[in-house]
Write an enzyme that holds these catalytic residues in place. Structure first.
Site, PDB file in Angstrom:
ATOM      1  N   THR A 124     -20.327  -5.561 -17.085  1.00  0.00           N
ATOM      2  CA  THR A 124     -19.096  -4.804 -16.893  1.00  0.00           C
ATOM      3  C   THR A 124     -18.119  -5.559 -16.002  1.00  0.00           C
ATOM      4  OG1 THR A 124     -20.272  -2.713 -17.174  1.00  0.00           O
ATOM      5  CG2 THR A 124     -18.144  -2.621 -16.056  1.00  0.00           C
ATOM      6  N   ILE A 181     -22.499  -3.397 -12.895  1.00  0.00           N
ATOM      7  CA  ILE A 181     -23.462  -4.306 -13.487  1.00  0.00           C
ATOM      8  C   ILE A 181     -22.732  -5.560 -13.958  1.00  0.00           C
ATOM      9  CG2 ILE A 181     -24.974  -2.402 -14.170  1.00  0.00           C
ATOM     10  CD1 ILE A 181     -23.990  -2.835 -17.054  1.00  0.00           C
ATOM     11  N   GLY A 222      -0.220  -4.832   6.114  1.00  0.00           N
ATOM     12  CA  GLY A 222       0.350  -3.740   5.349  1.00  0.00           C
ATOM     13  C   GLY A 222       1.245  -2.843   6.169  1.00  0.00           C
ATOM     14  N   GLN A 274      -8.338   0.492  11.014  1.00  0.00           N
ATOM     15  CA  GLN A 274      -9.006  -0.785  11.175  1.00  0.00           C
ATOM     16  C   GLN A 274      -9.732  -0.834  12.521  1.00  0.00           C
ATOM     17  OE1 GLN A 274      -9.227  -2.814   8.772  1.00  0.00           O
ATOM     18  NE2 GLN A 274      -7.583  -2.232   7.410  1.00  0.00           N
ATOM     19  N   ASP A 284       0.837  -1.202   0.000  1.00  0.00           N
ATOM     20  CA  ASP A 284       0.000   0.000   0.000  1.00  0.00           C
ATOM     21  C   ASP A 284       0.870   1.250   0.000  1.00  0.00           C
ATOM     22  OD1 ASP A 284      -2.279  -1.565  -0.018  1.00  0.00           O
ATOM     23  OD2 ASP A 284      -2.469  -1.573   2.168  1.00  0.00           O
ATOM     24  N   THR A 333     -13.301  -4.221   6.730  1.00  0.00           N
ATOM     25  CA  THR A 333     -12.832  -4.285   8.115  1.00  0.00           C
ATOM     26  C   THR A 333     -12.664  -2.915   8.753  1.00  0.00           C
ATOM     27  OG1 THR A 333     -10.557  -4.453   7.311  1.00  0.00           O
ATOM     28  CG2 THR A 333     -11.691  -6.499   7.848  1.00  0.00           C
ATOM     29  N   ARG A 378      -3.021  -7.299  12.890  1.00  0.00           N
ATOM     30  CA  ARG A 378      -1.981  -6.461  13.474  1.00  0.00           C
ATOM     31  C   ARG A 378      -1.191  -7.248  14.509  1.00  0.00           C
ATOM     32  NH1 ARG A 378      -3.275  -3.820   9.826  1.00  0.00           N
ATOM     33  NH2 ARG A 378      -3.854  -1.619   9.685  1.00  0.00           N
ATOM     34  N   LEU A 431     -14.159  -4.935  -7.150  1.00  0.00           N
ATOM     35  CA  LEU A 431     -15.004  -4.539  -8.274  1.00  0.00           C
ATOM     36  C   LEU A 431     -16.485  -4.588  -7.905  1.00  0.00           C
ATOM     37  CD1 LEU A 431     -13.229  -6.473 -11.169  1.00  0.00           C
ATOM     38  CD2 LEU A 431     -12.944  -4.077 -10.527  1.00  0.00           C
ATOM     39  N   LYS A 476      -0.049  -8.112  -2.028  1.00  0.00           N
ATOM     40  CA  LYS A 476      -1.317  -7.508  -2.424  1.00  0.00           C
ATOM     41  C   LYS A 476      -1.059  -6.146  -3.050  1.00  0.00           C
ATOM     42  CE  LYS A 476      -4.238  -5.328   0.445  1.00  0.00           C
ATOM     43  NZ  LYS A 476      -4.723  -4.074  -0.205  1.00  0.00           N
TER      44      LYS A 476
END
Length: 243
Positions: free
Chosen positions: A75, A72, A213, A193, A16, A121, A184, A69, A38
């Site tokens: 998409t 509709i 992260g 969080q 991140d 979260t 954590r 995501l 990630k």
């Protein structure tokens, strides 16, 4: 970043950071200690897809693309089909059944796992009230959303450590993945969080993978921070009978 060992893939480190260059530097600092990363929306316009492809194809890392995501069905299906060409491992979508079904169709010819987001979260019951989400205990809502996502074809779900055990108990969760952010190490800053647990507790409660992260990328020594988490995952407290 050449791997010389097989890292414990239960730990997924969230890159991140602002852009692909910073993500590449962080992955280089961590080296072969971590094999699963990630990459989320925050890096999408900063070369995130290019970094995902480099880490996967050139360095043998597993990649979790956290796009969450929601749109509709047509998409979502088209977007997932496009992302599937990158040979990534995990992709997140929101857990609404029509979204999950469409994503499953889009990923049909690939090995990419579709993970459904239950409830973020960073949210608690007060936040859900502000969003006009139905009444009820947050844990009950998470369990219901997970069950419906599994029925719609999700390979797994994203859920806080607090709900991992409840989801693992669902008959529909057999053979499915539970991936938990909001993890954590003891004493770490909680940040934004609100529903958190330690790495060992999250695994013991049924999670297959934990996502960490800030406790890693904000550390003075990210590699050492990641290794400390991996050491905790080797403790008897981090036993998941489903693995």
């Amino acid at each position: 970043m050449t791997d010389t060992t097989t890292p414990d893939d239960r730990l997924i480190v969230a890159l991140d950071v602002p852009n692909a260059l910073a993500g590449h530097e962080l992955a280089a600092q961590i080296g072969d200690a971590v094999g699963f990363y990630k990459i989320g929306l925050g890096m999408l316009t900063g070369g995130g897809l290019a970094l995902a492809n480099e880490l996967k194809q050139e360095h043998g890392k597993r990649i979790f693309l956290d796009m969450k995501l929601f749109d509709i069905s047509a998409t979502v299906e088209a977007a997932v089909r496009g992302l599937a060409q990158f040979d990534l491992d995990f992709l997140t979508v929101h857990g609404d059944p029509h979204v999950v079904s469409a994503a499953r169709e889009g990923a049909a010819n690939s090995d990419m796992k579709i993970l459904a987001v239950t409830i973020l979260t960073s949210l608690d019951r007060g936040d859900l009230d502000q969003c006009l989400i139905q009444d009820g205990e947050l844990s009950d809502l998470v369990q219901m959303r997970a069950d419906r996502a599994f029925e719609a074809g999700a390979d797994g779900v994203i859920a806080s450590p607090h709900e991992a055990a409840l989801i693992r108990a669902l008959p529909s969760a057999t053979g499915r993945l539970i991936v938990t952010p909001g993890v954590r190490p003891a004493g770490a800053d909680l940040g934004d969080q609100k529903r958190v647990a330690t790495p060992a507790n999250a695994i013991a409660d049924g999670a297959d993978h934990i996502v960490v992260g800030r406790p890693v990328w904000k550390a003075q020594n990210p590699r050492a921070a990641a290794q400390a988490i991996l050491t905790e995952l080797k403790s008897p407290q981090a036993h998941n009978p489903n693995r």
